[in-house]
Design a protein around this motif. Structure first.
Motif, mmCIF file in Angstrom:
data_model
loop_
_atom_site.group_PDB
_atom_site.id
_atom_site.type_symbol
_atom_site.label_atom_id
_atom_site.label_comp_id
_atom_site.label_asym_id
_atom_site.label_seq_id
_atom_site.Cartn_x
_atom_site.Cartn_y
_atom_site.Cartn_z
ATOM 1 N N ARG B 126 0.837 -1.207 0.000
ATOM 2 C CA ARG B 126 0.000 0.000 0.000
ATOM 3 C C ARG B 126 0.874 1.260 0.000
ATOM 4 N NH1 ARG B 126 -2.069 2.512 4.174
ATOM 5 N NH2 ARG B 126 -1.525 0.809 5.607
ATOM 6 N N HIS B 127 1.873 1.303 0.880
ATOM 7 C CA HIS B 127 2.763 2.475 0.931
ATOM 8 C C HIS B 127 3.564 2.628 -0.359
ATOM 9 C CE1 HIS B 127 1.985 3.742 4.987
ATOM 10 N NE2 HIS B 127 2.342 2.581 5.514
ATOM 11 N N HIS B 128 4.076 1.495 -0.838
ATOM 12 C CA HIS B 128 4.969 1.574 -2.011
ATOM 13 C C HIS B 128 4.226 2.061 -3.250
ATOM 14 C CE1 HIS B 128 8.050 -0.017 -4.995
ATOM 15 N NE2 HIS B 128 8.796 0.626 -4.125
ATOM 16 N N THR B 129 2.911 1.744 -3.325
ATOM 17 C CA THR B 129 2.136 2.138 -4.505
ATOM 18 C C THR B 129 1.368 3.446 -4.279
ATOM 19 O OG1 THR B 129 0.326 0.741 -3.727
ATOM 20 C CG2 THR B 129 1.830 -0.243 -5.330
ATOM 21 N N SER B 130 1.611 4.075 -3.123
ATOM 22 C CA SER B 130 0.787 5.247 -2.769
ATOM 23 C C SER B 130 1.325 6.551 -3.342
ATOM 24 C CB SER B 130 0.690 5.365 -1.241
ATOM 25 O OG SER B 130 1.974 5.717 -0.722
ATOM 26 N N VAL B 131 2.554 6.562 -3.793
ATOM 27 C CA VAL B 131 3.130 7.843 -4.219
ATOM 28 C C VAL B 131 3.686 7.758 -5.639
ATOM 29 C CG1 VAL B 131 3.763 8.576 -1.894
ATOM 30 C CG2 VAL B 131 5.386 7.257 -3.251
ATOM 31 N N GLU B 132 3.946 8.948 -6.188
ATOM 32 C CA GLU B 132 4.565 9.028 -7.501
ATOM 33 C C GLU B 132 6.046 9.302 -7.262
ATOM 34 O OE1 GLU B 132 2.793 10.975 -11.495
ATOM 35 O OE2 GLU B 132 3.314 12.402 -9.932
ATOM 36 N N TYR B 133 6.903 8.557 -7.944
ATOM 37 C CA TYR B 133 8.351 8.687 -7.727
ATOM 38 C C TYR B 133 9.009 9.428 -8.886
ATOM 39 C CZ TYR B 133 7.569 4.861 -4.406
ATOM 40 O OH TYR B 133 7.118 4.081 -3.375
ATOM 41 N N LEU B 134 10.009 10.213 -8.544
ATOM 42 C CA LEU B 134 10.830 10.859 -9.567
ATOM 43 C C LEU B 134 12.003 9.935 -9.899
ATOM 44 C CD1 LEU B 134 11.987 13.292 -11.247
ATOM 45 C CD2 LEU B 134 13.039 14.082 -9.111
ATOM 46 N N VAL B 135 12.249 9.729 -11.188
ATOM 47 C CA VAL B 135 13.464 9.023 -11.594
ATOM 48 C C VAL B 135 14.590 10.052 -11.542
ATOM 49 C CG1 VAL B 135 14.665 7.779 -13.441
ATOM 50 C CG2 VAL B 135 12.217 7.384 -13.052
ATOM 51 N N TYR B 136 15.388 9.985 -10.482
ATOM 52 C CA TYR B 136 16.476 10.953 -10.336
ATOM 53 C C TYR B 136 17.530 10.758 -11.431
ATOM 54 C CZ TYR B 136 15.130 13.108 -5.933
ATOM 55 O OH TYR B 136 14.498 13.850 -4.974
ATOM 56 N N PHE B 137 17.823 9.519 -11.716
ATOM 57 C CA PHE B 137 18.777 9.224 -12.783
ATOM 58 C C PHE B 137 18.799 7.720 -13.006
ATOM 59 C CE2 PHE B 137 21.028 8.914 -8.806
ATOM 60 C CZ PHE B 137 21.937 7.880 -8.951
ATOM 61 N N ILE B 138 19.440 7.326 -14.112
ATOM 62 C CA ILE B 138 19.664 5.911 -14.404
ATOM 63 C C ILE B 138 21.157 5.665 -14.180
ATOM 64 C CG2 ILE B 138 19.549 4.100 -16.193
ATOM 65 C CD1 ILE B 138 16.790 5.236 -15.680
ATOM 66 N N GLY B 139 21.477 4.711 -13.340
ATOM 67 C CA GLY B 139 22.889 4.484 -13.059
ATOM 68 C C GLY B 139 23.121 3.098 -12.509
ATOM 69 N N PHE B 140 24.327 2.872 -12.047
ATOM 70 C CA PHE B 140 24.751 1.583 -11.478
ATOM 71 C C PHE B 140 24.876 0.521 -12.574
ATOM 72 C CE2 PHE B 140 23.281 -2.527 -9.500
ATOM 73 C CZ PHE B 140 24.481 -2.849 -8.920
ATOM 74 N N SER B 141 23.712 0.018 -13.060
ATOM 75 C CA SER B 141 23.756 -0.995 -14.118
ATOM 76 C C SER B 141 22.746 -0.586 -15.189
ATOM 77 C CB SER B 141 23.435 -2.368 -13.536
ATOM 78 O OG SER B 141 22.078 -2.435 -13.164
ATOM 79 N N PRO B 142 22.735 -1.243 -16.357
ATOM 80 C CA PRO B 142 21.893 -0.777 -17.460
ATOM 81 C C PRO B 142 20.423 -0.612 -17.088
ATOM 82 C CG PRO B 142 23.432 -2.410 -18.255
ATOM 83 C CD PRO B 142 23.576 -2.380 -16.758
ATOM 84 N N GLY B 143 19.916 0.599 -17.239
ATOM 85 C CA GLY B 143 18.502 0.885 -17.040
ATOM 86 C C GLY B 143 18.042 0.976 -15.606
ATOM 87 N N PHE B 144 18.947 0.890 -14.630
ATOM 88 C CA PHE B 144 18.539 0.918 -13.211
ATOM 89 C C PHE B 144 18.117 2.333 -12.803
ATOM 90 C CE2 PHE B 144 18.734 1.097 -8.693
ATOM 91 C CZ PHE B 144 18.604 -0.195 -8.203
ATOM 92 N N PRO B 145 16.795 2.547 -12.488
ATOM 93 C CA PRO B 145 16.361 3.882 -12.101
ATOM 94 C C PRO B 145 16.489 4.106 -10.592
ATOM 95 C CG PRO B 145 14.457 2.444 -12.359
ATOM 96 C CD PRO B 145 15.683 1.584 -12.556
ATOM 97 N N TYR B 146 17.124 5.196 -10.206
ATOM 98 C CA TYR B 146 17.161 5.607 -8.798
ATOM 99 C C TYR B 146 15.960 6.505 -8.568
ATOM 100 C CZ TYR B 146 21.878 3.847 -7.959
ATOM 101 O OH TYR B 146 22.975 3.046 -7.776
ATOM 102 N N MET B 147 15.008 6.067 -7.723
ATOM 103 C CA MET B 147 13.749 6.792 -7.588
ATOM 104 C C MET B 147 13.488 7.239 -6.156
ATOM 105 S SD MET B 147 11.317 4.544 -10.113
ATOM 106 C CE MET B 147 11.826 2.978 -9.485
ATOM 107 N N GLY B 148 12.855 8.382 -6.039
ATOM 108 C CA GLY B 148 12.462 8.892 -4.738
ATOM 109 C C GLY B 148 11.196 9.717 -4.883
#
Lengths: 325, 236
Positions: B126-148
């Motif tokens: 419920r919490h995880h699906t309750s908000v809209e996340y910004l993709v801050y950037f794609i990094g680490f490995s191919p296509g990995f989105p860092y979201m907050g």
């Protein structure tokens, strides 16, 4: 680069060796998708090998790691082995590295275990031709892209080659000994200060630049893990995740440095004490597990002037000499 | 910390072939706007010397060929662009919905995350699906989105020893962030579910389904629905 519609020239991988991949000079403009450059771990050897067979510098070749493979040639080829000495033979006769060699149809090249360095490039006139992915032939193993289906070679693979630029009239040639000595010196790996150098104590910076580090077994194209005196930070904790440079030397909480290499994560949260200079990155590609290395800090100006000297040495006039064969 | 005395934006030679531009020392939407503006500006002006651009939370690392552009010249070029960031309009974000199956057979750490935060697994979803996340950037490995930003009720520390292999599509929590592993890779984030969508495909252009600046919402789906969507690339 494209796959020829009637590929006629091919090479059969009789045995693949320990880890053999198709590599060129790497894949730029993809870091914002999380894709590292990949490419030859020792781009200088690749470029010299390509020079020997008359290829453009960025032609793709086979990068063999520690133990080489065996290959049968389906037609006449000009080939060159560049990089570590794998004690190669052609139909059981020894052939030297660092020179162009003419092979006849049906001949078999066999490579063994390394006698020096970690990587050897098998360059063939015309280059290895694969479907480019994001503008490069380089294999990126983690994402299984590029090269031959994104993987390392296995026995029975057939490699397609492009048209040879140099005709049969091409004179045999070798890389000058002095040039090799200049590229593969035994001195310390030179580094510039890293973006978080100030997070480490002065003692730790001194430790880093005076100690001997040993390359750990669990090193690969993503990174070289080093064993040696732990480096202490002034402040604990990670930094906010930021972009990482090729050759960055990051220090995780255990204090043992890791050199980020050609398949490195494009971002990271560990502080970086130093960065290998561009002119020494190819030497990192020749480090084997258990090799011992030292680091030496240099200024940026010095790093750039070394890179320029290196680039000058890579001209065919300076690096190659005719030989009789 | 030594960095408290520094002024921003800050320009550092991270190596002899890269320049690091840092807009601040915390994860914030305002620093991210500057990151996005600089990233877009660099992209809109092809420069032969630039080899790669690595946007992150509050910084942009630019790698370049020092034989094409002298480092001091390259830095002045980037400084001039940074001076103009205020004039750049950032286009409206794309809104993307990502189906996630939060079944504990796929969300290997779902129960741990629930337990760690004194929640039920349903609460976590419920919490995880309750908000809209910004993709801050794609990094680490191919296509990995860092979201907050992750709802604070779900914050969970990373594994002390990362998994050797995290399955493709895993949706995970790392500290106060959330992300997706589009390709199987080693990883230390807590896995709470899996998306059936293929978020990375090198033969597509762009190769990643998500890009910096996107807004993402997760939608819970059943195991059956997950299986019916497996591998779909065009459901976004």
């Amino acid at each position: 680069m494209s796959i020829p519609s009637h590929p006629r020239a091919s090479i059969l991988a009789v045995s693949p060796g320990f880890l053999t991949t198709v590599q060129d000079l790497g894949r730029d403009h993809c870091a914002h998708w999380g894709i590292p450059p990949s490419g030859a771990a020792d781009p200088i050897s690749l470029r010299l090998g390509n020079l020997l067979v008359g290829n453009p510098p960025d032609a793709a070749a086979l990068e063999m790691t520690l133990v080489g493979g065996s290959f049968r040639f389906e037609r006449q080829f000009i080939i060159a082995l560049a990089g570590s000495d794998l004690g190669a033979t052609l139909d059981n006769e020894e052939i030297p590295a660092w020179q162009s060699v003419r092979v006849k149809p049906g001949q078999t090249l066999r490579c063994g275990s390394t006698k020096s360095g970690a990587r050897c490039y098998l360059c063939v006139a015309g280059g290895i031709v694969v479907q480019p992915v994001l503008s490069s032939a380089s294999t990126y193993l983690l994402a299984a892209l590029g090269g031959l289906g994104g993987r390392s070679l296995k026995a029975g693979d057939v490699l397609q080659c492009g048209a040879q630029r140099a005709g049969p009239s091409m004179k045999p040639r070798a890389v000058n000994k002095q040039v090799l000595d200049a590229f593969f010196g035994k001195g310390p790996i030179r580094v510039t200060a890293g973006p978080q150098g100030d997070l480490f104590s002065v003692d730790s910076q001194l430790t880093f630049s005076t100690s001997t580090y040993t390359v750990k077994e669990e090193s690969d194209r993503m990174g070289l893990r080093l064993k040696g005196p732990a480096l202490k930070r002034v402040v604990d904790g990670d930094i906010i995740t930021e972009g990482t440079s090729l050759g960055a030397i990051q220090v995780p909480p255990d204090g043992e440095p890791i050199i980020l290499f050609v398949e490195h994560p494009t971002t990271g949260g560990y502080p970086k004490i130093a960065n290998v200079i561009s002119a020494d990155l190819h030497r990192v590609g020749q480090l084997r597990p258990r090799d011992e290395i030292k680091f030496e800090f240099v200024k940026h100006e010095k790093a750039i002037s070394l890179l320029k000297e290196q680039e000058d040495l890579l001209s065919p006039q300076r690096s190659l000499q005719a030989i009789s064969q | 910390m030594p960095s408290e005395k520094l002024s921003y934006p800050r320009f550092q030679r991270a190596s002899d072939h890269s320049l690091l531009v840092t807009f601040g020392e915390q994860i914030s939407r305002s620093h991210h706007r500057d990151v996005l503006r600089l990233f877009r500006l660099l992209h809109s002006r092809p420069n032969r010397a630039i080899r790669n651009i690595h946007p992150a939370y509050s910084s942009v690392l630019i790698s370049f060929d020092p034989l094409i552009a002298r480092p001091e010249k390259f830095e002045s070029y980037v400084r001039r662009l940074v001076d103009r960031l205020g004039d750049i309009e950032v286009a409206t974000s794309r809104k993307i919905e990502i189906p996630v199956c939060y079944d504990k057979t796929l969300g290997l750490d779902l129960e741990f995350v629930a337990h760690h935060n004194g929640l039920t697994t349903d609460d976590v979803v419920r919490h995880h699906t309750s908000v809209e996340y910004l993709v801050y950037f794609i990094g680490f490995s191919p296509g990995f989105p860092y979201m907050g930003e992750l709802p604070h009720q779900l914050e969970t520390p990373r594994l002390s020893t990362p998994r050797v292999m995290v399955p493709e599509g895993s949706v995970a929590i790392g500290g106060s962030q959330t992300g997706i592993y589009p390709v199987a890779s080693p990883g230390g984030w807590r896995i709470i579910g899996r998306t059936p969508l293929k978020l990375f495909s090198p033969l597509r252009m762009p190769p990643t389904a998500l890009e910096i600046g996107d807004m993402v919402r997760f939608k819970p789906i059943s195991v059956l629905h997950y299986q019916s969507l497996l591998g779909a690339v065009d459901k976004l």
